[in-house]
Design a protein around this motif. Structure first.
Motif, PDB file in Angstrom:
ATOM      1  N   ASP A  94      12.962   8.293  11.449  1.00 56.65           N
ATOM      2  CA  ASP A  94      13.354   9.229  12.284  1.00 56.65           C
ATOM      3  C   ASP A  94      13.326  10.486  12.073  1.00 56.65           C
ATOM      4  O   ASP A  94      13.296  10.849  11.014  1.00 56.65           O
ATOM      5  CB  ASP A  94      14.812   8.765  12.403  1.00 56.65           C
ATOM      6  CG  ASP A  94      15.462   7.501  12.843  1.00 56.65           C
ATOM      7  OD1 ASP A  94      15.166   7.267  14.195  1.00 56.65           O
ATOM      8  OD2 ASP A  94      15.806   6.635  12.112  1.00 56.65           O
ATOM      9  N   TRP A 125      12.565   2.341   9.086  1.00 54.24           N
ATOM     10  CA  TRP A 125      12.683   3.042  10.565  1.00 54.24           C
ATOM     11  C   TRP A 125      12.516   4.472  10.318  1.00 54.24           C
ATOM     12  O   TRP A 125      13.309   4.806   9.249  1.00 54.24           O
ATOM     13  CB  TRP A 125      13.897   2.826  11.050  1.00 54.24           C
ATOM     14  CG  TRP A 125      14.203   1.225  11.371  1.00 54.24           C
ATOM     15  CD1 TRP A 125      14.907   0.358  10.767  1.00 54.24           C
ATOM     16  CD2 TRP A 125      13.591   0.452  12.155  1.00 54.24           C
ATOM     17  NE1 TRP A 125      14.795  -0.997  11.250  1.00 54.24           N
ATOM     18  CE2 TRP A 125      13.974  -0.889  12.259  1.00 54.24           C
ATOM     19  CE3 TRP A 125      12.547   0.677  13.194  1.00 54.24           C
ATOM     20  CZ2 TRP A 125      13.406  -1.785  13.096  1.00 54.24           C
ATOM     21  CZ3 TRP A 125      12.053  -0.186  14.191  1.00 54.24           C
ATOM     22  CH2 TRP A 125      12.527  -1.627  14.226  1.00 54.24           C
ATOM     23  N   HIS A 157       7.615   3.987  15.097  1.00 53.70           N
ATOM     24  CA  HIS A 157       8.742   4.449  13.829  1.00 53.70           C
ATOM     25  C   HIS A 157       8.919   3.440  13.031  1.00 53.70           C
ATOM     26  O   HIS A 157       9.975   3.622  12.268  1.00 53.70           O
ATOM     27  CB  HIS A 157       9.927   5.217  14.519  1.00 53.70           C
ATOM     28  CG  HIS A 157      10.625   4.221  15.394  1.00 53.70           C
ATOM     29  ND1 HIS A 157      12.155   3.931  15.144  1.00 53.70           N
ATOM     30  CD2 HIS A 157      10.560   3.621  16.254  1.00 53.70           C
ATOM     31  CE1 HIS A 157      12.676   3.104  16.016  1.00 53.70           C
ATOM     32  NE2 HIS A 157      11.549   2.983  16.779  1.00 53.70           N
ATOM     33  N   ARG A 158       8.566   2.332  13.257  1.00 57.31           N
ATOM     34  CA  ARG A 158       8.914   1.008  12.595  1.00 57.31           C
ATOM     35  C   ARG A 158       7.716   0.966  11.331  1.00 57.31           C
ATOM     36  O   ARG A 158       6.613   0.986  11.600  1.00 57.31           O
ATOM     37  CB  ARG A 158       8.582  -0.239  13.339  1.00 57.31           C
ATOM     38  CG  ARG A 158       9.082  -1.512  12.493  1.00 57.31           C
ATOM     39  CD  ARG A 158       8.874  -2.805  13.315  1.00 57.31           C
ATOM     40  NE  ARG A 158       7.246  -3.196  13.225  1.00 57.31           N
ATOM     41  CZ  ARG A 158       6.848  -3.318  14.694  1.00 57.31           C
ATOM     42  NH1 ARG A 158       7.185  -3.236  15.635  1.00 57.31           N
ATOM     43  NH2 ARG A 158       5.290  -3.408  14.511  1.00 57.31           N
TER      44      ARG A 158
END
Length: 193
Positions: free
Chosen positions: A108, A106, A125-126
């Motif tokens: 961020d 993930w 965002h994966r």
């Protein structure tokens, strides 16, 4: 289950998770690994097309998707990228990531940069199990001032989640995967379903 810093270090040491260059331990904290901005960017050209039809990747006005974006542009510490308010740019991470088939990542943004208006991923965002390559960031300046982006600045953090078991169809083995072994800034490859 999310990996903690101790787990991340163990996965890296065992080479089950690969981040190149290998991250310094000062970049691994809590549940994340800080990653850096690469030096390759792609910008959107000013164009006469009025819209992009996302269902068939055609631009109304006669242009193709490849005609609306620049080739890769290389920036440096001495010649940084200036991201204007309201602008979107694609860029890659300095690090290359290789994910095992039983782990999802993930991505961020950093809070300190977000508070100045920088969004580092529009939606993607994966980091899929089986992923291999640089991560492309869809960076947007939502602030009021121009943002100066320098290669190798800390730009984002990655966290990792262990899956219940390895996936049946990891990204690197999917026939239709569009961004296998991504190196640099690969533009959108929308195609009809």
């Amino acid at each position: 289950m999310r990996l903690c810093d101790k787990d991340i270090e163990e996965w890296l040491e065992r080479k089950e998770l690969i981040i190149e260059p290998y991250p310094n331990k000062t970049l691994i904290n809590g549940i994340t690994v800080d990653i850096h901005l690469g030096n390759k960017f792609r910008f959107f050209y000013e164009h006469t097309g009025s819209c992009i039809d996302l269902s068939n990747s055609k631009i109304i006005g006669g242009l193709s998707l490849t005609e609306i974006m620049s080739n890769e542009i290389i920036f440096s510490e001495e010649q940084p990228c200036f991201l204007q308010p309201g602008s979107l740019v694609l860029c890659s991470t300095f690090e290359s990531i290789k994910m095992p088939n039983n782990l999802v990542g993930w991505l961020d943004g950093r809070s300190s940069l977000a508070r100045l208006g920088l969004m580092i991923h529009a939606t993607a965002h994966r980091i899929d199990p089986g992923w291999n390559g640089n991560i492309v960031l869809e960076m947007f300046n939502a602030g009021k001032l121009t943002l100066v982006l320098r290669p190798k600045m800390r730009i984002a953090a990655l966290s990792f989640e262990v899956l219940s078991q390895p996936v049946l169809r990891p990204y690197n083995l999917r026939k239709e995967a569009k961004y296998k072994i991504q190196n640099g800034v690969v533009p959108s490859r929308i195609h009809k379903e």
